[in-house]
Scaffold this motif. Structure first.
Motif, PDB file in Angstrom:
ATOM      1  N   SER A 172     -10.766   2.210  -8.075  1.00  0.00           N
ATOM      2  CA  SER A 172      -9.690   1.262  -8.380  1.00  0.00           C
ATOM      3  C   SER A 172      -8.314   1.927  -8.353  1.00  0.00           C
ATOM      4  O   SER A 172      -8.158   3.065  -8.782  1.00  0.00           O
ATOM      5  N   ASN A 173      -7.355   1.173  -7.826  1.00  0.00           N
ATOM      6  CA  ASN A 173      -5.948   1.509  -8.009  1.00  0.00           C
ATOM      7  C   ASN A 173      -5.367   0.371  -8.849  1.00  0.00           C
ATOM      8  O   ASN A 173      -4.794  -0.571  -8.328  1.00  0.00           O
ATOM      9  N   PRO A 174      -5.549   0.461 -10.175  1.00  0.00           N
ATOM     10  CA  PRO A 174      -5.122  -0.665 -11.033  1.00  0.00           C
ATOM     11  C   PRO A 174      -3.628  -0.576 -11.319  1.00  0.00           C
ATOM     12  O   PRO A 174      -2.990   0.428 -10.991  1.00  0.00           O
ATOM     13  N   PRO A 175      -3.063  -1.603 -11.952  1.00  0.00           N
ATOM     14  CA  PRO A 175      -1.689  -1.444 -12.453  1.00  0.00           C
ATOM     15  C   PRO A 175      -1.706  -0.367 -13.534  1.00  0.00           C
ATOM     16  O   PRO A 175      -2.623  -0.346 -14.355  1.00  0.00           O
ATOM     17  N   TYR A 176      -0.718   0.532 -13.519  1.00  0.00           N
ATOM     18  CA  TYR A 176      -0.734   1.589 -14.546  1.00  0.00           C
ATOM     19  C   TYR A 176       0.664   1.971 -15.049  1.00  0.00           C
ATOM     20  O   TYR A 176       0.862   3.008 -15.648  1.00  0.00           O
ATOM     21  N   ILE A 177       1.642   1.137 -14.779  1.00  0.00           N
ATOM     22  CA  ILE A 177       2.996   1.444 -15.252  1.00  0.00           C
ATOM     23  C   ILE A 177       3.202   0.805 -16.632  1.00  0.00           C
ATOM     24  O   ILE A 177       2.737  -0.323 -16.861  1.00  0.00           O
ATOM     25  N   PRO A 209       0.827  -1.212   0.000  1.00  0.00           N
ATOM     26  CA  PRO A 209       0.000   0.000   0.000  1.00  0.00           C
ATOM     27  C   PRO A 209       0.865   1.267   0.000  1.00  0.00           C
ATOM     28  O   PRO A 209       1.875   1.321   0.690  1.00  0.00           O
ATOM     29  N   ARG A 210       0.444   2.248  -0.814  1.00  0.00           N
ATOM     30  CA  ARG A 210       1.190   3.502  -0.958  1.00  0.00           C
ATOM     31  C   ARG A 210       0.429   4.642  -0.286  1.00  0.00           C
ATOM     32  O   ARG A 210      -0.809   4.665  -0.342  1.00  0.00           O
ATOM     33  N   PRO A 211       1.163   5.628   0.242  1.00  0.00           N
ATOM     34  CA  PRO A 211       0.473   6.770   0.876  1.00  0.00           C
ATOM     35  C   PRO A 211      -0.452   7.513  -0.088  1.00  0.00           C
ATOM     36  O   PRO A 211      -1.511   7.981   0.318  1.00  0.00           O
ATOM     37  N   GLY A 232       1.998  -8.130 -12.184  1.00  0.00           N
ATOM     38  CA  GLY A 232       0.623  -7.921 -12.634  1.00  0.00           C
ATOM     39  C   GLY A 232      -0.111  -6.843 -11.867  1.00  0.00           C
ATOM     40  O   GLY A 232      -1.171  -6.366 -12.292  1.00  0.00           O
ATOM     41  N   ALA A 233       0.410  -6.447 -10.718  1.00  0.00           N
ATOM     42  CA  ALA A 233      -0.224  -5.377  -9.949  1.00  0.00           C
ATOM     43  C   ALA A 233       0.387  -4.018 -10.289  1.00  0.00           C
ATOM     44  O   ALA A 233      -0.083  -2.986  -9.824  1.00  0.00           O
ATOM     45  N   LEU A 234       1.457  -4.046 -11.094  1.00  0.00           N
ATOM     46  CA  LEU A 234       2.174  -2.801 -11.401  1.00  0.00           C
ATOM     47  C   LEU A 234       2.003  -2.368 -12.849  1.00  0.00           C
ATOM     48  O   LEU A 234       1.659  -1.224 -13.127  1.00  0.00           O
ATOM     49  N   ALA A 235       2.305  -3.293 -13.778  1.00  0.00           N
ATOM     50  CA  ALA A 235       2.395  -2.925 -15.187  1.00  0.00           C
ATOM     51  C   ALA A 235       1.143  -3.337 -15.944  1.00  0.00           C
ATOM     52  O   ALA A 235       0.505  -4.335 -15.616  1.00  0.00           O
TER      53      ALA A 235
HETATM   54  N1  GLN Z   1       1.882   3.820  -7.561  1.00  0.00           N
HETATM   55  C1  GLN Z   1       2.708   2.695  -7.835  1.00  0.00           C
HETATM   56  C2  GLN Z   1       4.093   3.125  -8.212  1.00  0.00           C
HETATM   57  O1  GLN Z   1       4.264   3.876  -9.140  1.00  0.00           O
HETATM   58  C3  GLN Z   1       2.183   1.820  -8.895  1.00  0.00           C
HETATM   59  C4  GLN Z   1       1.034   1.054  -8.413  1.00  0.00           C
HETATM   60  C5  GLN Z   1       0.076   0.862  -9.490  1.00  0.00           C
HETATM   61  O2  GLN Z   1       0.427   0.605 -10.629  1.00  0.00           O
HETATM   62  N2  GLN Z   1      -1.144   0.975  -9.131  1.00  0.00           N
HETATM   63  O3  GLN Z   1       5.002   2.718  -7.570  1.00  0.00           O
END
Ligand code: GLN
Length: 291
Positions: free
Chosen positions: A194-199, A98-100, A217-220
């Motif tokens: 949603s906080n989907p993968p978005y990289i 989890p991210r701030p 799969g949770a990042l890209a």
């Molecule tokens: N926020 C995350 C990061 O850039 C990525 C997590 C996500 O893709 N939801 O480290």
């Protein structure tokens, strides 16, 4: 004739303070790992810093400290938890840490959700979004999905610890499935979050720091990082009640693209909110049936 043999739980020759100072980690990290290995509080460690550490605990600490120092494994995975919005969430390598900045997504959802609203959290991971909202808004019905059985087990276990009554009362429900897969055709929500993968798949950041250890799969998500956001934005209108809202987290440079995706899907009043670092982070759109 030798003396009595030392049992393994006897202390080794190093004090708590010395172990912290000599392990080669920043003090805060070393303290957190030592608290974890010794099952002691920060206050206890400060008060007893000049005492000797039981050998087994010192050995456990030395091993974890090396994993942090030499391999730079995420502290959250070594400790097994990360704090999010004031609560302690268990995390394994099966879930995103989890991210701030995601706390803002939660705060906005709590503000926006009307009394008794039905909320859907897509790609829940550790469950930090859905569970925090469930803890703070007892009136909401929340459904949280994830395609990973391991992630879902982690989310369920977090819910059992943090809001067992919401789980037992079926006010917080976990479902397995990729994005819209577990949502029935006739099901409607007032808020989808949603906080989907978005990289982007080739982003070099994926090879740096904590990201190297998190589930890819949770990042890209595709060449431009927007594949999941495309699926979410396109599918939201048919699952939203009239005047329902879609709320998504995205990369700092993706706001224009996500706004276009939301407008193309027919969402209205599309706007982006900045995070605490002043970066575009969350985009919101509303579904109006008559529009
Ligand atoms: N926020 C995350 C990061 O850039 C990525 C997590 C996500 O893709 N939801 O480290």
């Amino acid at each position: 004739m030798t003396g009595p043999t030392r049992s393994p739980e006897l202390t080794c020759d190093i004090t708590y303070d010395r172990l912290i100072a000599s392990c080669g980690l920043p003090r805060l990290e070393a303290r957190a790992l030592l608290e974890h290995c010794c099952a002691k509080s920060r206050e206890w460690l400060v008060a007893h810093g000049d005492e000797r550490v039981p050998t087994e605990q010192a050995q456990a600490f030395i091993q974890l400290a090396a994993r942090r120092r030499d391999r730079q494994e995420p502290l959250a995975y070594l400790l097994g938890w990360r704090e999010f919005h004031g609560r302690k969430f268990s995390v394994s390598a099966a879930v995103l840490i989890p991210r701030p900045e995601t706390e803002l997504l939660v705060d906005l959802a709590i503000q926006i959700a009307a009394p008794q609203a039905r909320l859907l959290d897509l790609g829940t991971g550790s469950g930090c979004i859905a569970i925090t909202i469930a803890c703070e808004r007892m009136d909401l019905k929340i459904i949280a999905t994830d395609r990973s059985p391991e992630a879902l087990a982690q989310a369920r276990s977090n819910a059992e610890h943090l809001c067992p009554d919401r789980l037992a009362g079926n006010r917080l429900e976990f479902r397995i499935g990729d994005w819209w897969q577990s949502i029935a055709n006739e099901e409607r929500f007032d808020l989808i979050i949603s906080n989907p993968p978005y990289i982007a798949a080739a982003d070099p950041h994926l090879g740096i720091g904590d990201l190297r250890f998190e589930p890819p799969g949770a990042l890209a998500s595709g060449d431009d990082g927007l594949d999941s956001l495309r699926t979410i934005c396109a599918g939201a209108p048919s699952r939203l009640n009239d005047s329902g809202t879609l709320l998504v987290e995205h990369g700092y440079d993706q706001a224009p693209a996500v706004q276009v995706l939301m407008r193309k899907a027919g969402l209205d009043a599309v706007r982006t909110v900045k995070d605490a670092a002043g970066l575009d982070r969350i985009t919101i759109g509303t579904w109006r049936q008559s529009a």
